[in-house]
Design a protein around this motif. Structure first.
Motif, PDB file in Angstrom:
ATOM      1  N   LEU A  17       0.833  -1.275   0.072  1.00 44.83           N
ATOM      2  CA  LEU A  17      -0.045   0.041   0.068  1.00 44.83           C
ATOM      3  C   LEU A  17       0.884   1.285  -0.027  1.00 44.83           C
ATOM      4  N   GLY A  18       1.634   1.360  -1.192  1.00 44.21           N
ATOM      5  CA  GLY A  18       2.607   2.543  -1.304  1.00 44.21           C
ATOM      6  C   GLY A  18       3.935   2.179  -0.244  1.00 44.21           C
ATOM      7  N   GLU A  19       4.219   3.349   0.368  1.00 44.37           N
ATOM      8  CA  GLU A  19       5.342   3.389   1.152  1.00 44.37           C
ATOM      9  C   GLU A  19       4.931   3.388   2.594  1.00 44.37           C
ATOM     10  N   VAL A  20       4.028   3.193   2.705  1.00 44.82           N
ATOM     11  CA  VAL A  20       3.670   3.500   4.357  1.00 44.82           C
ATOM     12  C   VAL A  20       3.072   2.123   4.884  1.00 44.82           C
ATOM     13  N   ALA A  21       2.587   1.254   4.169  1.00 46.09           N
ATOM     14  CA  ALA A  21       1.828  -0.136   4.787  1.00 46.09           C
ATOM     15  C   ALA A  21       1.741  -1.036   3.700  1.00 46.09           C
ATOM     16  N   ALA A  22       1.586  -2.189   4.126  1.00 45.96           N
ATOM     17  CA  ALA A  22       1.351  -3.312   3.409  1.00 45.96           C
ATOM     18  C   ALA A  22       0.087  -4.317   3.826  1.00 45.96           C
ATOM     19  N   VAL A  23      -0.569  -4.882   2.983  1.00 39.45           N
ATOM     20  CA  VAL A  23      -1.597  -5.930   3.352  1.00 39.45           C
ATOM     21  C   VAL A  23      -1.173  -7.086   3.274  1.00 39.45           C
ATOM     22  N   VAL A  24      -1.256  -8.076   4.390  1.00 39.60           N
ATOM     23  CA  VAL A  24      -0.788  -9.414   4.360  1.00 39.60           C
ATOM     24  C   VAL A  24      -2.165 -10.325   4.308  1.00 39.60           C
ATOM     25  N   PHE A  25      -1.965 -11.293   3.326  1.00 33.37           N
ATOM     26  CA  PHE A  25      -3.072 -12.474   3.187  1.00 33.37           C
ATOM     27  C   PHE A  25      -2.596 -13.702   3.580  1.00 33.37           C
ATOM     28  N   ALA A  26      -3.253 -14.428   4.275  1.00 39.29           N
ATOM     29  CA  ALA A  26      -2.791 -15.578   4.957  1.00 39.29           C
ATOM     30  C   ALA A  26      -3.748 -16.594   4.896  1.00 39.29           C
ATOM     31  N   LEU A  27      -3.487 -17.856   4.698  1.00 38.73           N
ATOM     32  CA  LEU A  27      -4.282 -18.982   4.958  1.00 38.73           C
ATOM     33  C   LEU A  27      -3.649 -20.009   5.844  1.00 38.73           C
ATOM     34  N   ASP A  28      -4.509 -20.537   6.701  1.00 39.92           N
ATOM     35  CA  ASP A  28      -4.090 -21.424   7.753  1.00 39.92           C
ATOM     36  C   ASP A  28      -4.030 -22.893   6.902  1.00 39.92           C
ATOM     37  N   LEU A  29      -2.876 -23.431   6.238  1.00 41.11           N
ATOM     38  CA  LEU A  29      -2.677 -24.313   5.674  1.00 41.11           C
ATOM     39  C   LEU A  29      -3.338 -25.712   6.268  1.00 41.11           C
ATOM     40  N   ASP A  30      -2.717 -25.765   7.546  1.00 45.29           N
ATOM     41  CA  ASP A  30      -3.418 -26.750   8.206  1.00 45.29           C
ATOM     42  C   ASP A  30      -4.866 -27.016   8.451  1.00 45.29           C
ATOM     43  N   GLY A  31      -5.390 -25.578   8.474  1.00 44.48           N
ATOM     44  CA  GLY A  31      -6.722 -25.733   8.636  1.00 44.48           C
ATOM     45  C   GLY A  31      -7.539 -26.048   7.514  1.00 44.48           C
ATOM     46  N   GLU A  32      -6.969 -25.584   6.284  1.00 39.15           N
ATOM     47  CA  GLU A  32      -7.431 -26.094   4.992  1.00 39.15           C
ATOM     48  C   GLU A  32      -7.507 -27.550   4.799  1.00 39.15           C
ATOM     49  N   LEU A  33      -6.483 -28.223   5.289  1.00 39.69           N
ATOM     50  CA  LEU A  33      -6.505 -29.419   5.171  1.00 39.69           C
ATOM     51  C   LEU A  33      -6.580 -30.322   6.319  1.00 39.69           C
ATOM     52  N   ALA A  34      -7.683 -29.872   7.357  1.00 41.47           N
ATOM     53  CA  ALA A  34      -8.072 -30.323   8.324  1.00 41.47           C
ATOM     54  C   ALA A  34      -8.999 -31.571   8.082  1.00 41.47           C
ATOM     55  N   PHE A  35      -9.882 -31.377   7.067  1.00 38.96           N
ATOM     56  CA  PHE A  35     -10.797 -32.500   6.801  1.00 38.96           C
ATOM     57  C   PHE A  35     -10.096 -33.671   6.191  1.00 38.96           C
ATOM     58  N   LEU A  36      -8.951 -33.510   5.767  1.00 44.12           N
ATOM     59  CA  LEU A  36      -8.130 -34.826   5.107  1.00 44.12           C
ATOM     60  C   LEU A  36      -8.179 -35.952   6.001  1.00 44.12           C
ATOM     61  N   PRO A  37      -8.035 -35.860   7.438  1.00 46.68           N
ATOM     62  CA  PRO A  37      -8.305 -36.962   8.422  1.00 46.68           C
ATOM     63  C   PRO A  37      -9.438 -37.870   8.274  1.00 46.68           C
ATOM     64  N   GLU A  38     -10.563 -36.866   8.166  1.00 46.36           N
ATOM     65  CA  GLU A  38     -11.760 -37.270   8.057  1.00 46.36           C
ATOM     66  C   GLU A  38     -12.103 -38.197   7.063  1.00 46.36           C
ATOM     67  N   LEU A  39     -11.634 -37.412   5.919  1.00 45.06           N
ATOM     68  CA  LEU A  39     -11.871 -38.154   4.415  1.00 45.06           C
ATOM     69  C   LEU A  39     -10.790 -39.270   4.405  1.00 45.06           C
ATOM     70  N   ARG A  40      -9.706 -39.180   4.985  1.00 43.99           N
ATOM     71  CA  ARG A  40      -9.011 -40.611   5.092  1.00 43.99           C
ATOM     72  C   ARG A  40      -9.814 -41.884   5.712  1.00 43.99           C
ATOM     73  N   ARG A  41     -10.530 -41.497   6.898  1.00 41.11           N
ATOM     74  CA  ARG A  41     -11.174 -42.483   7.537  1.00 41.11           C
ATOM     75  C   ARG A  41     -12.316 -43.037   6.874  1.00 41.11           C
ATOM     76  N   VAL A  42     -13.194 -42.011   6.273  1.00 43.79           N
ATOM     77  CA  VAL A  42     -14.181 -42.284   5.279  1.00 43.79           C
ATOM     78  C   VAL A  42     -13.550 -43.086   4.107  1.00 43.79           C
ATOM     79  N   ALA A  43     -12.548 -42.932   3.569  1.00 38.65           N
ATOM     80  CA  ALA A  43     -11.985 -43.645   2.178  1.00 38.65           C
ATOM     81  C   ALA A  43     -11.445 -44.941   2.866  1.00 38.65           C
ATOM     82  N   ALA A  44     -10.815 -45.117   4.024  1.00 36.59           N
ATOM     83  CA  ALA A  44     -10.436 -46.177   4.693  1.00 36.59           C
ATOM     84  C   ALA A  44     -11.649 -47.203   4.676  1.00 36.59           C
TER      85      ALA A  44
END
Length: 598
Positions: free
Chosen positions: A232-259
Motif C-alpha cells: 500500500l505504497g510506502e506506508v503499509a502493506a496488506v498481508v493475506f494468509a491462509l491456515d494451511l493445516d486448517g485448509e487440510l483439516a478435513f483430510l483425516p476424516e476423509l481418510r477415515r471415510v476412504a479407509a
C-alpha cells in the motif's frame, strides 16, 4: 494348494497391491490439490485488493470533489468560519461512508485527519489527489479536492477512510483469507486472525512477501501458514494468509471415510473373487476329471460350460479334441483289424503258396517216377503174359502169373493217374455248367450207395458257368463225394452247394460226418497221405483233385463245418460265359477215372 485357494490368494494380493498404493497416491494427490488450490486462491487476493483500491480511490476522489463544491463552503473558508464549514461538510458527507476533511486557506486542518503537505500542495495546483497517511498507529486514505472561488484557491475539502479492523474484515470476506494491515515500521494496525497468526503476519511483512508468490510460514506450534503481501505504497502493506493445516483439516476424516469405503470395497471384492475363483476352479476340476477319465479310456465324461469365455473355449476345445481322438482311435482300431485280417489272409496265402510249391514239387517227382515206372511195368507184364501162356498145364503157376499181371495192371493204372496231373486234357472243351455236372455226380453217388440211406442234395440253379472242362470237374467232385460218402458210412447227408459271385463260381461239398482232425487238416492234399486202412486207398485222390483244380486256375480248401460236425471242401473256379458253358455241355467226354481215394 488348490486352484481355488491360489486364485483367491492372488485376487486378494492383487486387490491389496492395487488399493494400498492407490489410496496412498490418492491421498497425496488430494493433499497436493488442496494445497495448490489454497495457493491459487491466496494469490488472487492481491489482484482483488488492487481492483478494490482502484475503485475506492475513484470513489473517494468523486466524493472529495462533491464536498469541495458544496455551496457556501468557499465563503466559509474565505471568511475563516470553521464551525460553519464543518457543519456544511458534515451535512454533505451524510451520504458517504467516510470522514470529512477540511483544510483551511493557510493549510491548517479544520476537520478530519491531517493530510501531508504534499497532498495539500497538490490541491493548490488544482489536482484531486488521494494518498495514504499514517499517524504511527492508524492508517487512513485521504482524498482532497481544491476549493476555488474566482480562480483563487481558498482551501481544500475531501474525505478520509480509515484502514481499520472493519476494512480488514471486508478484505477477508472478499478474498476468503485472513487479512492484516502492517505499517512500514512493522506495526500491526488491523488483523482478522488470532495472536499466533498475527505474529505470522508480522513475519510475512518483514520478509516483504509481495513478490507474487505464496510463502509457507511455520510458527512455534508447528502449524503451517501460506502468506502473500500487497503493498500500500510506502506506508503499509496488506498481508493475506491462509491456515494451511486448517485448509487440510478435513483430510483425516476423509481418510477415515476412504479407509472404511476401501475396506468395504475390499470385502465385496474378496467375496466376488471367492465366487469367481470357485467358478473357475469348478470348471477346471471338471476338465481335469474329464482328462483323468479320458486317460482311462472313457470318452463320455460330462463337460460343464463356463461363463468365462476362455475357460468355455477350453472346454469346447477339449470336447472337440476328445471327439477327434475317439475317431482317430476308432480309425486305428479299424486299421488294426484290417491289418490283422490282411495278416491272416497273407499267412493263409503264404501257407497256400508253400503247399502249392510242395505239391508242385511232389507232382513233378510223382510224374517223373510214374513215367519211369510205366515202361518197366509194361515190359514185366509182357514177360508175364509169355510165361502165363507157357504154363497152361500148371494151374498154380498160371494162378500166380494172373495175380502178378493184375498187380502190374494196378501199378500201370496208378502210374497213368499220376501222369494225369500234368498231362494236358480236354483240349476242346474248357467250360461247363457247374450245377449240371454236380447233379450228374450226385446221381452217380446215390446209385453206388445201394440200399443204404445216403442223402445227397444239390443246391444251386443252372447257369453257373465255370472255366473247367466238365469231365475234369466231374472227376474232382466224384473224389470229394466218394470221400464224404465213406466219412458218413452211407448213412448221412451230403450237401453240394453251387453259388456264383461275380467272376468266381464256388462249389462247396459238406457232409455230416466226424470231420477232419485238426492235426492233419493241413496235410490232406499231400500225395500218398491217407487215413484209410487196408487196400482201400493210396492217398492220391485229393492230391489229384487239387492238381486238376489248380491246373485250371482255381483253388480248393478243406476245413471243418462251423454250424455242425462234418467236413467242408470249398472249390473256387473262374467263371465262364454261360453261352460257352451251354455249348460245351452238349458233347462232354464222360470217360475218365472216377475212382476216389483218401
Amino acid at each position: 494348494m488348490s486352484l481355488q485357494r491360489v486364485l483367491f490368494v492372488l485376487i486378494a494380493i492383487a486387490l491389496l497391491a492395487g488399493l494400498v498404493p492407490a489410496a496412498f497416491v490418492l491421498d497425496r494427490r488430494l493433499a497436493s490439490a488442496l494445497e495448490r488450490r489454497a495457493r491459487e486462491q491466496l494469490l488472487l487476493a492481491p489482484a482483488l485488493l488492487a481492483d478494490r483500491e482502484q475503485t475506492q480511490t475513484d470513489l473517494m476522489m468523486m466524493h472529495a470533489r462533491e464536498l469541495a463544491s458544496v455551496e457556501g463552503l468557499a465563503e466559509a473558508l474565505e471568511q475563516g468560519d470553521r464551525s460553519f464549514a464543518g457543519r456544511l461538510v458534515e451535512v454533505a458527507r451524510g451520504a458517504f461512508d467516510e470522514d470529512a476533511v477540511v483544510v483551511g486557506r493557510g493549510g491548517d486542518v479544520w476537520a478530519g485527519p491531517e493530510p501531508t503537505e504534499a497532498l495539500v500542495q497538490a490541491t493548490r495546483e488544482g489536482l484531486n489527489p488521494v494518498e495514504l497517511i499514517s499517524d504511527g498507529a492508524m492508517l487512513s486514505r485521504v482524498a482532497l479536492a481544491p476549493v476555488v472561488k474566482r480562480s483563487v484557491w481558498l482551501g481544500a475539502a475531501g474525505v478520509a477512510k480509515s484502514l481499520d479492523q472493519d476494512y480488514a474484515g471486508t478484505l477477508a470476506g472478499l478474498t476468503g483469507s485472513e487479512v492484516a494491515i502492517v505499517l512500514a515500521g512493522g506495526q500491526l494496525t488491523a488483523s482478522t486472525a488470532g495472536e499466533e497468526m498475527s505474529a505470522a503476519f508480522e513475519d510475512a511483512a518483514a520478509r516483504r512477501c509481495d513478490d507474487g508468490q505464496a510463502h509457507e510460514l511455520r510458527q512455534g506450534s508447528g502449524r503451517r501458514y501460506l502468506a502473500t503481501c500487497a503493498s500500500l505504497g510506502e506506508v503499509a502493506a496488506v498481508v493475506f494468509a491462509l491456515d494451511l493445516d486448517g485448509e487440510l483439516a478435513f483430510l483425516p476424516e476423509l481418510r477415515r471415510v476412504a479407509a472404511l469405503a476401501g475396506l468395504w470395497a475390499l470385502a465385496i471384492a474378496l467375496v466376488l473373487g471367492f465366487i469367481l475363483a470357485t467358478m473357475l476352479a469348478r470348471s477346471v476340476r471338471t476338465l481335469a476329471h474329464a482328462a483323468d477319465r479320458l486317460a482311462g479310456g472313457d470318452f463320455q465324461a460330462p463337460l460343464a460350460g463356463s461363463m468365462v469365455r476362455e475357460v468355455d473355449r477350453l472346454a469346447k476345445a477339449f470336447a472337440k479334441m476328445r471327439a477327434v481322438l475317439a475317431a482317430r482311435i476308432g480309425d486305428v482300431e479299424a486299421a488294426n483289424r484290417e491289418l490283422a485280417e490282411r495278416q491272416r489272409r497273407l499267412s493263409a496265402l503264404q501257407a497256400e503258396l508253400i503247399q502249392r510249391d510242395r505239391l508242385a514239387a511232389s507232382g513233378r517227382l510223382v510224374t517223373e517216377l510214374a513215367h519211369e515206372i510205366r515202361n518197366p511195368v509194361a515190359n514185366v507184364r509182357n514177360c508175364l503174359e509169355v510165361i502165363r501162356r507157357r504154363v497152361d498145364d500148371d494151374q498154380t503157376a498160371r494162378r500166380f502169373a494172373d495175380l502178378a499181371i493184375d498187380e502190374l495192371l494196378r501199378m500201370h493204372e496208378l502210374a497213368e493217374r499220376m501222369l494225369d496231373l500234368n498231362r494236358p486234357r480236354y483240349p476242346e472243351v474248357r467250360h461247363c455248367d457247374a450245377a449240371f455236372v454236380a447233379r450228374e455226380v450226385a446221381v452217380l453217388v446215390r446209385a453206388s450207395a445201394t440200399d443204404e440211406p445216403l442223402e445227397v442234395a444239390v443246391h444251386g440253379e443252372d447257369g453257373a458257368g465255370a472255366a473247367i472242362p466238365p469231365d475234369a470237374l466231374k472227376q474232382v467232385l466224384l473224389n470229394l463225394l466218394q470221400n464224404a460218402r465213406e466219412a458218413v458210412s452211407d448213412r448221412g447227408r451230403i450237401d453240394l452247394t453251387i453259388t456264383s459271385a461275380g467272376s468266381t463260381v464256388v462249389l462247396e461239398v459238406a457232409d455230416d460226418g466226424p470231420g477232419i482232425p485238426s492235426e492233419i487238416l493241413g496235410r490232406v492234399f499231400d500225395p500218398f497221405f491217407t487215413t484209410k486202412v487196408g487196400i482201400h486207398g493210396v492217398g492220391l485222390g485229393l492230391f489229384v483233385a487239387e492238381g486238376v483244380i489248380r491246373a485250371y486256375g482255381g483253388r480248393i480248401t478243406a476245413s471243418n463245418r462251423e454250424d455242425r460236425s462234418g467236413a467242408l471242401f470249398r472249390i473256387e473256379l473262374m467263371a465262364a460265359h454261360l453261352e460257352s458253358a451251354e455249348r460245351d455241355a452238349d458233347g462232354p467226354d464222360s470217360s475218365g477215372n472216377s475212382e476216389a481215394e483218401n
